[in-house]
Structures are given as C-alpha cells and as structure tokens.
Scaffold this motif. Structure first.
Motif, PDB file in Angstrom:
ATOM      1  N   ILE A 151       0.841  -1.202   0.000  1.00 49.87           N
ATOM      2  CA  ILE A 151       0.000   0.000   0.000  1.00 49.87           C
ATOM      3  C   ILE A 151       0.874   1.250   0.000  1.00 49.87           C
ATOM      4  O   ILE A 151       0.609   2.214  -0.724  1.00 49.87           O
ATOM      5  CB  ILE A 151      -0.941  -0.009   1.228  1.00 49.87           C
ATOM      6  CG1 ILE A 151      -2.025  -1.066   1.043  1.00 49.87           C
ATOM      7  CG2 ILE A 151      -1.572   1.364   1.446  1.00 49.87           C
ATOM      8  CD1 ILE A 151      -2.829  -1.355   2.297  1.00 49.87           C
ATOM      9  N   SER A 152       1.943   1.227   0.807  1.00 49.44           N
ATOM     10  CA  SER A 152       2.839   2.396   0.846  1.00 49.44           C
ATOM     11  C   SER A 152       3.479   2.636  -0.521  1.00 49.44           C
ATOM     12  O   SER A 152       3.659   3.783  -0.946  1.00 49.44           O
ATOM     13  CB  SER A 152       3.927   2.191   1.901  1.00 49.44           C
ATOM     14  OG  SER A 152       4.903   1.259   1.477  1.00 49.44           O
ATOM     15  N   ALA A 170      11.691   1.639  11.435  1.00 53.16           N
ATOM     16  CA  ALA A 170      11.651   2.279  12.756  1.00 53.16           C
ATOM     17  C   ALA A 170      12.861   1.909  13.604  1.00 53.16           C
ATOM     18  O   ALA A 170      13.262   2.664  14.491  1.00 53.16           O
ATOM     19  CB  ALA A 170      10.369   1.893  13.488  1.00 53.16           C
ATOM     20  N   SER A 171      13.461   0.748  13.347  1.00 52.17           N
ATOM     21  CA  SER A 171      14.628   0.327  14.133  1.00 52.17           C
ATOM     22  C   SER A 171      15.806   1.274  13.952  1.00 52.17           C
ATOM     23  O   SER A 171      16.707   1.325  14.789  1.00 52.17           O
ATOM     24  CB  SER A 171      15.041  -1.093  13.751  1.00 52.17           C
ATOM     25  OG  SER A 171      15.368  -1.154  12.374  1.00 52.17           O
ATOM     26  N   ILE A 194       6.981  10.386   4.289  1.00 50.25           N
ATOM     27  CA  ILE A 194       7.877   9.449   4.984  1.00 50.25           C
ATOM     28  C   ILE A 194       7.094   8.191   5.334  1.00 50.25           C
ATOM     29  O   ILE A 194       6.055   8.279   5.991  1.00 50.25           O
ATOM     30  CB  ILE A 194       8.448  10.059   6.281  1.00 50.25           C
ATOM     31  CG1 ILE A 194       9.155  11.386   6.009  1.00 50.25           C
ATOM     32  CG2 ILE A 194       9.403   9.079   6.959  1.00 50.25           C
ATOM     33  CD1 ILE A 194       9.544  12.137   7.283  1.00 50.25           C
ATOM     34  N   PHE A 195       7.586   7.037   4.908  1.00 51.00           N
ATOM     35  CA  PHE A 195       6.973   5.770   5.300  1.00 51.00           C
ATOM     36  C   PHE A 195       7.864   5.125   6.357  1.00 51.00           C
ATOM     37  O   PHE A 195       9.054   4.869   6.127  1.00 51.00           O
ATOM     38  CB  PHE A 195       6.822   4.833   4.105  1.00 51.00           C
ATOM     39  CG  PHE A 195       6.294   3.471   4.475  1.00 51.00           C
ATOM     40  CD1 PHE A 195       5.011   3.329   4.993  1.00 51.00           C
ATOM     41  CD2 PHE A 195       7.077   2.332   4.328  1.00 51.00           C
ATOM     42  CE1 PHE A 195       4.518   2.079   5.358  1.00 51.00           C
ATOM     43  CE2 PHE A 195       6.598   1.082   4.675  1.00 51.00           C
ATOM     44  CZ  PHE A 195       5.311   0.965   5.193  1.00 51.00           C
ATOM     45  N   ILE A 196       7.302   4.879   7.546  1.00 47.68           N
ATOM     46  CA  ILE A 196       8.038   4.240   8.648  1.00 47.68           C
ATOM     47  C   ILE A 196       7.480   2.831   8.829  1.00 47.68           C
ATOM     48  O   ILE A 196       6.354   2.652   9.288  1.00 47.68           O
ATOM     49  CB  ILE A 196       7.897   5.034   9.958  1.00 47.68           C
ATOM     50  CG1 ILE A 196       8.358   6.488   9.768  1.00 47.68           C
ATOM     51  CG2 ILE A 196       8.709   4.371  11.071  1.00 47.68           C
ATOM     52  CD1 ILE A 196       8.132   7.370  10.987  1.00 47.68           C
ATOM     53  N   ASP A 197       8.277   1.835   8.457  1.00 48.56           N
ATOM     54  CA  ASP A 197       7.823   0.444   8.561  1.00 48.56           C
ATOM     55  C   ASP A 197       8.067  -0.082   9.970  1.00 48.56           C
ATOM     56  O   ASP A 197       9.056   0.266  10.618  1.00 48.56           O
ATOM     57  CB  ASP A 197       8.569  -0.414   7.546  1.00 48.56           C
ATOM     58  CG  ASP A 197       7.860  -1.731   7.273  1.00 48.56           C
ATOM     59  OD1 ASP A 197       6.693  -1.871   7.680  1.00 48.56           O
ATOM     60  OD2 ASP A 197       8.474  -2.617   6.643  1.00 48.56           O
ATOM     61  N   THR A 238       2.229  -1.169  11.168  1.00 47.94           N
ATOM     62  CA  THR A 238       2.516  -2.110  12.250  1.00 47.94           C
ATOM     63  C   THR A 238       1.598  -3.319  12.165  1.00 47.94           C
ATOM     64  O   THR A 238       0.470  -3.222  11.676  1.00 47.94           O
ATOM     65  CB  THR A 238       2.350  -1.434  13.631  1.00 47.94           C
ATOM     66  OG1 THR A 238       2.701  -2.379  14.654  1.00 47.94           O
ATOM     67  CG2 THR A 238       0.920  -0.998  13.875  1.00 47.94           C
ATOM     68  N   ASN A 239       2.101  -4.447  12.655  1.00 50.68           N
ATOM     69  CA  ASN A 239       1.265  -5.649  12.802  1.00 50.68           C
ATOM     70  C   ASN A 239       0.617  -5.702  14.181  1.00 50.68           C
ATOM     71  O   ASN A 239      -0.262  -6.517  14.420  1.00 50.68           O
ATOM     72  CB  ASN A 239       2.118  -6.917  12.621  1.00 50.68           C
ATOM     73  CG  ASN A 239       2.760  -7.002  11.257  1.00 50.68           C
ATOM     74  OD1 ASN A 239       2.255  -6.450  10.291  1.00 50.68           O
ATOM     75  ND2 ASN A 239       3.895  -7.669  11.175  1.00 50.68           N
TER      76      ASN A 239
END
Length: 381
Positions: A151-152, A170-171, A194-197, A238-239
């Motif tokens: 989707i991102s 994010a890490s 910004i996409f933060i996985d 996030t899951n």
C-alpha cells in the motif's frame, strides 16, 4: 661443644649446597637448549643463516620490546577513554540509518499501484485520501501479509508528481540524531512523504525501566501542527497496534486505518462481491466458506479462475466441487473447524448423548433416525 661444632659444620654445608642445587637446576634447563643450538651450527636456511643464527633470529622475532608493550598500553588506554566518554554509556546505540529516497517526479523502484491491491472499496477510498492530503500522520495496522508495505508503494507511485518519498525502518530511529536526519531531509525536499515500517520498533508502550527518549522525541515530530508547517506526510505501519504507546495514536498524531486480513468472512465477502458481481447469493456463501484460510494470492487466483470459467462455460454448476478441486490443485488445506477443535467439548457432547440414550429408548430411536437422515444428506451432497 663438639656437638655444636658438628651442627655448625652441617649448617654451613647446607648453605653452600643450597645455591648449588639452584645452579644445577638451571644447568639442566639450559642443557637441551645448548644441545639444540650446537646441533644447528652447520645447518643452513633460506636466509643463508647457520643453524645457530637461525635459532637466534627466530627467537628475536617472537620477542616484544618494552616500547611496543608501552605503545599497546597507550592504545588500550585511549580506546577506554573514548568508550567512557561515548553516548553508549547512556544506553543510546545509534543504528546505521538506512533509507530509500526518491525526489519529486523521480521514478520509484517499483510499479505497484492501487489496481494491484485487493481490498474492500471503502478501505481503498481511505487510502486514496492519504494521496490527496498535503500533510498529516497515518497508521496502517493489521495482521502480517495484508499488504501494508505494498500500500505504501502504491501511495508513493500515486503521488510521484506531488511528493518526494522516503522509506525508513523504525529500528533506525533509535536516536535523536537519526530522527533529525530523516525529518531534515524531508523538510529540505518538501512536500515529502515518509513511510516508517514496523513503527512498533520505536513506538512500544513506555515503561519506567526503558529509555523512552527516542520515542518521546519522535512524538514531537509527529504532531499535526509540526507536519503541517513543514509540508510532511507520515505513513507508518505495524502488525501490532495494541503494542503501541497510546501517545502515538491519540488525536492529532497518527490516524488509524485498519488493513483487514482475509481471516474475516465479511472481508472476503466484500472482495468477492466487488469482483464477481453476477454471482448468486447462494454461490457467494459457498465461496466465502470455501475460501477460509486463503492467502491474498490464492483468493485472487480463485477469482480469476471463476471469471475465466464463467466466460467460457457460463454458470458453474457444481461450485463446491469446483472449489475442492481448486484447493487440491493449489495444495490448500482446509481450516480445522474451531467448534470441534477442543477435545473436551467434543467428549462432553458424547457423554451427554450417552446419558440421554440411557434415559429413554424413544430418544435413542429418534437420534438414530436423525443420524441416518444426516448421513443420507451427506451422501447426496
């Protein structure tokens, strides 16, 4: 007096013999070395040394000088001082910042679009709304494998002419320095997305025992007013939404959008109805039940096969058999019936039935009739 004199002589003798013992021990140790050196006097080596010279050369190479030892001590001392004064003593270990960046108008490294994503139309509308917003924060949440990363990518492609795009895990946002680098680059290239996985990597619920500095600092960057002033849009994924700190998803920060999994019957039904509009309600129920446990890829494949078959042959007469063959062909196992997955419940039902049978023969007869009718019905199906 004679006895004392004799004792004195014995003591003197012992004093003389004691050092001699030590010298004899040293002689015994040196004898093998001396013999080895003497045996090698006439031997030659590749350097042209005699055997004796070679021994001396080899021994000298293995010695460490006093200056070398002092130099090594200084290096260790300097390294210790650097470690003591470094930020690592404050429990802050900066992860290497790895991110993908695409300037406004620059082709992305993928071709994913919203046409490639299988989701109910109402969810797609919410996602398209992100593309139209100039700033803000959004959280995509749902079980693994629902396509949040895809989707991102679709959003990034959709907004290629409008936004620069950055993707970061994010890490990597484990320090204030890294967070600043990300948002400074986004501001320099605004409007930027910004996409933060896997935002739970930095956004887990805070506790008194953990260093929440990075999360606290990130929260200031996710405030609606800040993002609006810098023309930045943040999309996080996030899951595990329930693991996130409440401050991340409160009003004015990340707006939550659920990306549903196919484990829900109504999600599969919406997708099937949108793609197979001409299907009868009775057939739709069969498909919803038959597609339990399907991955997104399997569901798309089933929809395509049904569409192809109906175009060629018209209506599918035996849809249950069709689905059964499809599962066999794609090695898809049936999901276990949750109602009967608990052995205790099943045994309880059996005991109750046995009790009923012992109470009345008429009940026993009735149950037998019901059982036989059920068996006949199964055979007919």
């Amino acid at each position: 007096m004679i006895k004392q004199s004799k004792k004195s002589q014995e003591n003197s003798k012992a004093e003389v013999e004691e050092p001699n013992k030590g010298l004899r021990k040293e002689e015994n140790k040196l004898t093998p070395i001396k013999e080895e050196l003497e045996d090698g006097k006439d031997k030659e080596n590749k350097y042209g040394f005699s055997g004796l010279e070679e021994k001396v050369h080899r021994i000298s190479e293995n010695f460490v000088t006093k200056d070398e030892v002092n130099g090594l001590k200084k290096e260790v001392s300097d390294l210790s001082a650097r470690l003591i004064n470094s930020p690592t003593t404050k429990n802050e270990v900066e992860a290497k910042l790895n991110m993908e960046f695409y300037a406004k108008g620059e082709a992305r490294g993928w071709n994913t679009t919203f046409d490639n994503i299988i989701l109910p139309s109402d969810i797609k509308e919410k996602l398209r709304g992100i593309c139209e917003s100039k700033s803000g924060g959004y959280l995509l949440y749902g079980p693994p494998g629902t396509g949040k990363t895809s989707i991102s990518k679709a959003i990034a492609n959709q907004t290629k002419s409008l936004f620069a795009f950055m993707s970061v895990s994010a890490s990597c946002l484990s320090s204030q320095r890294n967070i600043d680098q990300v948002f400074e680059k986004a501001e320099t290239n605004s409007p930027c997305m910004i996409f933060i996985d896997e935002i739970d990597g930095v956004g887990k619920k805070r506790t008194v025992h953990e260093d929440a500095g990075p999360l606290t600092y990130l929260l200031t960057k996710l405030d609606k007013e800040f993002l609006s002033s810098k023309n930045i849009t943040v999309v996080a994924a996030t899951n595990h939404k329930n693991h996130l700190d409440p401050a991340l998803i409160r009003g004015g920060r990340l707006e939550c959008i659920e990306v549903p999994g196919l484990d829900k019957d109504d999600t599969r039904q919406k997708i099937l109805q949108e793609r197979l509009e001409k299907l009868k309600d009775s057939d739709m129920k069969i498909l919803v039940q038959a597609s339990k446990g399907f991955s997104m890829a399997n569901l798309i494949c089933l929809i395509d096969k049904i569409s192809e078959t109906t175009e060629k042959e018209g209506e599918i007469k035996y849809l249950r058999t069709f689905c059964k063959n499809f599962k066999k062909e794609h090695n898809i196992k049936d999901e276990p019936d949750k109602k009967h997955s608990n052995g205790k419940t099943k045994n309880k039902d059996i005991r109750l039935s046995s009790g009923s049978l012992s109470r009345s023969s008429s009940v026993s007869s009735s149950l037998s009739d019901v059982s036989s009718r059920g068996s006949n019905r199964q055979i007919e199906e």
